[in-house]
Write a protein that holds these residues in place. Structure first.
Motif, PDB file in Angstrom:
ATOM      1  N   VAL A  32      32.262 -21.880 -29.082  1.00 43.58           N
ATOM      2  CA  VAL A  32      30.946 -21.619 -29.660  1.00 43.58           C
ATOM      3  C   VAL A  32      31.026 -21.933 -31.156  1.00 43.58           C
ATOM      4  CG1 VAL A  32      29.211 -19.835 -30.132  1.00 43.58           C
ATOM      5  CG2 VAL A  32      30.411 -19.866 -27.934  1.00 43.58           C
ATOM      6  N   SER A  33      29.994 -22.579 -31.676  1.00 38.87           N
ATOM      7  CA  SER A  33      30.022 -22.993 -33.074  1.00 38.87           C
ATOM      8  C   SER A  33      30.067 -21.778 -34.010  1.00 38.87           C
ATOM      9  CB  SER A  33      28.811 -23.866 -33.403  1.00 38.87           C
ATOM     10  OG  SER A  33      27.753 -23.135 -33.957  1.00 38.87           O
ATOM     11  N   LEU A  34      30.775 -21.958 -35.109  1.00 46.64           N
ATOM     12  CA  LEU A  34      30.893 -20.883 -36.093  1.00 46.64           C
ATOM     13  C   LEU A  34      29.531 -20.514 -36.677  1.00 46.64           C
ATOM     14  CD1 LEU A  34      34.192 -21.932 -37.867  1.00 46.64           C
ATOM     15  CD2 LEU A  34      33.853 -19.956 -36.374  1.00 46.64           C
ATOM     16  N   LYS A  35      28.631 -21.466 -36.776  1.00 48.90           N
ATOM     17  CA  LYS A  35      27.282 -21.189 -37.285  1.00 48.90           C
ATOM     18  C   LYS A  35      26.543 -20.234 -36.345  1.00 48.90           C
ATOM     19  CE  LYS A  35      23.826 -21.626 -40.037  1.00 48.90           C
ATOM     20  NZ  LYS A  35      23.805 -20.736 -41.191  1.00 48.90           N
ATOM     21  N   ILE A  36      26.662 -20.461 -35.053  1.00 48.21           N
ATOM     22  CA  ILE A  36      26.025 -19.572 -34.072  1.00 48.21           C
ATOM     23  C   ILE A  36      26.654 -18.182 -34.141  1.00 48.21           C
ATOM     24  CG2 ILE A  36      25.648 -19.137 -31.607  1.00 48.21           C
ATOM     25  CD1 ILE A  36      23.902 -21.381 -32.762  1.00 48.21           C
ATOM     26  N   ILE A  37      27.976 -18.134 -34.242  1.00 47.88           N
ATOM     27  CA  ILE A  37      28.671 -16.839 -34.331  1.00 47.88           C
ATOM     28  C   ILE A  37      28.251 -16.106 -35.596  1.00 47.88           C
ATOM     29  CG2 ILE A  37      30.931 -15.722 -34.521  1.00 47.88           C
ATOM     30  CD1 ILE A  37      31.999 -18.076 -32.757  1.00 47.88           C
ATOM     31  N   GLN A  38      28.096 -16.836 -36.693  1.00 43.78           N
ATOM     32  CA  GLN A  38      27.618 -16.225 -37.932  1.00 43.78           C
ATOM     33  C   GLN A  38      26.278 -15.537 -37.704  1.00 43.78           C
ATOM     34  OE1 GLN A  38      26.354 -19.021 -40.907  1.00 43.78           O
ATOM     35  NE2 GLN A  38      25.940 -17.432 -42.426  1.00 43.78           N
ATOM     36  N   GLU A  39      25.374 -16.229 -37.024  1.00 41.28           N
ATOM     37  CA  GLU A  39      24.046 -15.668 -36.754  1.00 41.28           C
ATOM     38  C   GLU A  39      24.135 -14.453 -35.836  1.00 41.28           C
ATOM     39  OE1 GLU A  39      21.707 -18.941 -35.319  1.00 41.28           O
ATOM     40  OE2 GLU A  39      21.960 -20.071 -37.185  1.00 41.28           O
ATOM     41  N   LEU A  40      24.953 -14.541 -34.790  1.00 39.36           N
ATOM     42  CA  LEU A  40      25.082 -13.428 -33.845  1.00 39.36           C
ATOM     43  C   LEU A  40      25.657 -12.181 -34.503  1.00 39.36           C
ATOM     44  CD1 LEU A  40      26.390 -15.361 -30.713  1.00 39.36           C
ATOM     45  CD2 LEU A  40      24.148 -14.279 -30.980  1.00 39.36           C
ATOM     46  N   LEU A  41      26.624 -12.383 -35.395  1.00 37.79           N
ATOM     47  CA  LEU A  41      27.257 -11.241 -36.056  1.00 37.79           C
ATOM     48  C   LEU A  41      26.458 -10.742 -37.264  1.00 37.79           C
ATOM     49  CD1 LEU A  41      31.024 -12.264 -35.959  1.00 37.79           C
ATOM     50  CD2 LEU A  41      29.841 -10.626 -34.502  1.00 37.79           C
ATOM     51  N   GLY A  42      25.517 -11.560 -37.724  1.00 39.39           N
ATOM     52  CA  GLY A  42      24.708 -11.165 -38.873  1.00 39.39           C
ATOM     53  C   GLY A  42      25.426 -11.331 -40.200  1.00 39.39           C
ATOM     54  N   HIS A  43      26.417 -12.213 -40.239  1.00 39.59           N
ATOM     55  CA  HIS A  43      27.108 -12.470 -41.501  1.00 39.59           C
ATOM     56  C   HIS A  43      26.176 -13.244 -42.428  1.00 39.59           C
ATOM     57  CE1 HIS A  43      31.274 -12.315 -39.358  1.00 39.59           C
ATOM     58  NE2 HIS A  43      30.826 -11.109 -39.640  1.00 39.59           N
ATOM     59  N   GLU A  44      26.045 -12.766 -43.640  1.00 43.55           N
ATOM     60  CA  GLU A  44      25.200 -13.462 -44.616  1.00 43.55           C
ATOM     61  C   GLU A  44      25.825 -14.797 -45.017  1.00 43.55           C
ATOM     62  OE1 GLU A  44      23.637 -12.476 -49.054  1.00 43.55           O
ATOM     63  OE2 GLU A  44      23.418 -10.902 -47.537  1.00 43.55           O
ATOM     64  N   SER A  45      27.142 -14.812 -45.138  1.00 44.53           N
ATOM     65  CA  SER A  45      27.852 -16.010 -45.571  1.00 44.53           C
ATOM     66  C   SER A  45      28.731 -16.557 -44.448  1.00 44.53           C
ATOM     67  CB  SER A  45      28.742 -15.671 -46.775  1.00 44.53           C
ATOM     68  OG  SER A  45      29.638 -16.718 -47.050  1.00 44.53           O
ATOM     69  N   ILE A  46      28.739 -17.877 -44.316  1.00 43.14           N
ATOM     70  CA  ILE A  46      29.610 -18.513 -43.323  1.00 43.14           C
ATOM     71  C   ILE A  46      31.075 -18.259 -43.667  1.00 43.14           C
ATOM     72  CG2 ILE A  46      29.731 -20.775 -44.459  1.00 43.14           C
ATOM     73  CD1 ILE A  46      29.483 -20.182 -40.659  1.00 43.14           C
ATOM     74  N   GLN A  47      31.369 -18.004 -44.928  1.00 38.58           N
ATOM     75  CA  GLN A  47      32.746 -17.733 -45.344  1.00 38.58           C
ATOM     76  C   GLN A  47      33.315 -16.527 -44.604  1.00 38.58           C
ATOM     77  OE1 GLN A  47      34.492 -19.812 -47.222  1.00 38.58           O
ATOM     78  NE2 GLN A  47      32.669 -21.085 -47.374  1.00 38.58           N
ATOM     79  N   THR A  48      32.498 -15.542 -44.343  1.00 40.48           N
ATOM     80  CA  THR A  48      32.942 -14.355 -43.608  1.00 40.48           C
ATOM     81  C   THR A  48      33.316 -14.732 -42.180  1.00 40.48           C
ATOM     82  OG1 THR A  48      31.456 -13.008 -44.947  1.00 40.48           O
ATOM     83  CG2 THR A  48      32.305 -12.008 -42.924  1.00 40.48           C
ATOM     84  N   THR A  49      32.533 -15.591 -41.579  1.00 36.97           N
ATOM     85  CA  THR A  49      32.767 -16.006 -40.196  1.00 36.97           C
ATOM     86  C   THR A  49      33.977 -16.929 -40.081  1.00 36.97           C
ATOM     87  OG1 THR A  49      30.358 -15.938 -39.969  1.00 36.97           O
ATOM     88  CG2 THR A  49      31.591 -16.869 -38.132  1.00 36.97           C
ATOM     89  N   LEU A  50      34.276 -17.662 -41.134  1.00 35.19           N
ATOM     90  CA  LEU A  50      35.385 -18.615 -41.112  1.00 35.19           C
ATOM     91  C   LEU A  50      36.744 -17.961 -40.884  1.00 35.19           C
ATOM     92  CD1 LEU A  50      34.381 -21.213 -43.841  1.00 35.19           C
ATOM     93  CD2 LEU A  50      34.578 -21.577 -41.374  1.00 35.19           C
ATOM     94  N   ILE A  51      36.841 -16.641 -41.001  1.00 34.71           N
ATOM     95  CA  ILE A  51      38.130 -15.988 -40.738  1.00 34.71           C
ATOM     96  C   ILE A  51      38.550 -16.165 -39.281  1.00 34.71           C
ATOM     97  CG2 ILE A  51      37.841 -14.278 -42.574  1.00 34.71           C
ATOM     98  CD1 ILE A  51      37.221 -12.216 -40.388  1.00 34.71           C
ATOM     99  N   TYR A  52      37.597 -16.517 -38.426  1.00 32.00           N
ATOM    100  CA  TYR A  52      37.890 -16.723 -37.006  1.00 32.00           C
ATOM    101  C   TYR A  52      38.208 -18.181 -36.679  1.00 32.00           C
ATOM    102  CZ  TYR A  52      35.793 -12.118 -36.646  1.00 32.00           C
ATOM    103  OH  TYR A  52      35.513 -10.792 -36.812  1.00 32.00           O
TER     104      TYR A  52
END
Length: 71
Positions: A32-52
């Motif tokens: 699943v794309s990191l952008k979609i995961i960012q939206e699902l988790l509600g991360h304001e910044s993609i940088q937070t999601t990039l840890i995965y």
């Protein structure tokens, strides 16, 4: 309620955040794309999601295969 159930199961160090972390990890591992995961988790910044990102399937190989298909 979560804490009571976790304690009864003797998961004293387990937190609700561990569930979010597992959810995100499994999504990344399934491509699943990191952008979609960012939206699902509600991360304001993609940088937070990039840890995965380190859990992602080899994206470079997938990209190469897509281009190879066009050639």
């Amino acid at each position: 309620m979560f804490r009571l159930i976790a304690d009864k199961a003797e998961l004293h160090e387990f937190t609700f955040h561990n569930l979010r972390d597992t959810y995100a990890s499994w999504l990344v591992q399934q491509g699943v794309s990191l952008k979609i995961i960012q939206e699902l988790l509600g991360h304001e910044s993609i940088q937070t999601t990039l840890i995965y990102a380190h859990l992602a399937p080899d994206s470079r190989m997938v990209a190469a295969e897509v281009i190879d298909g066009y050639l």
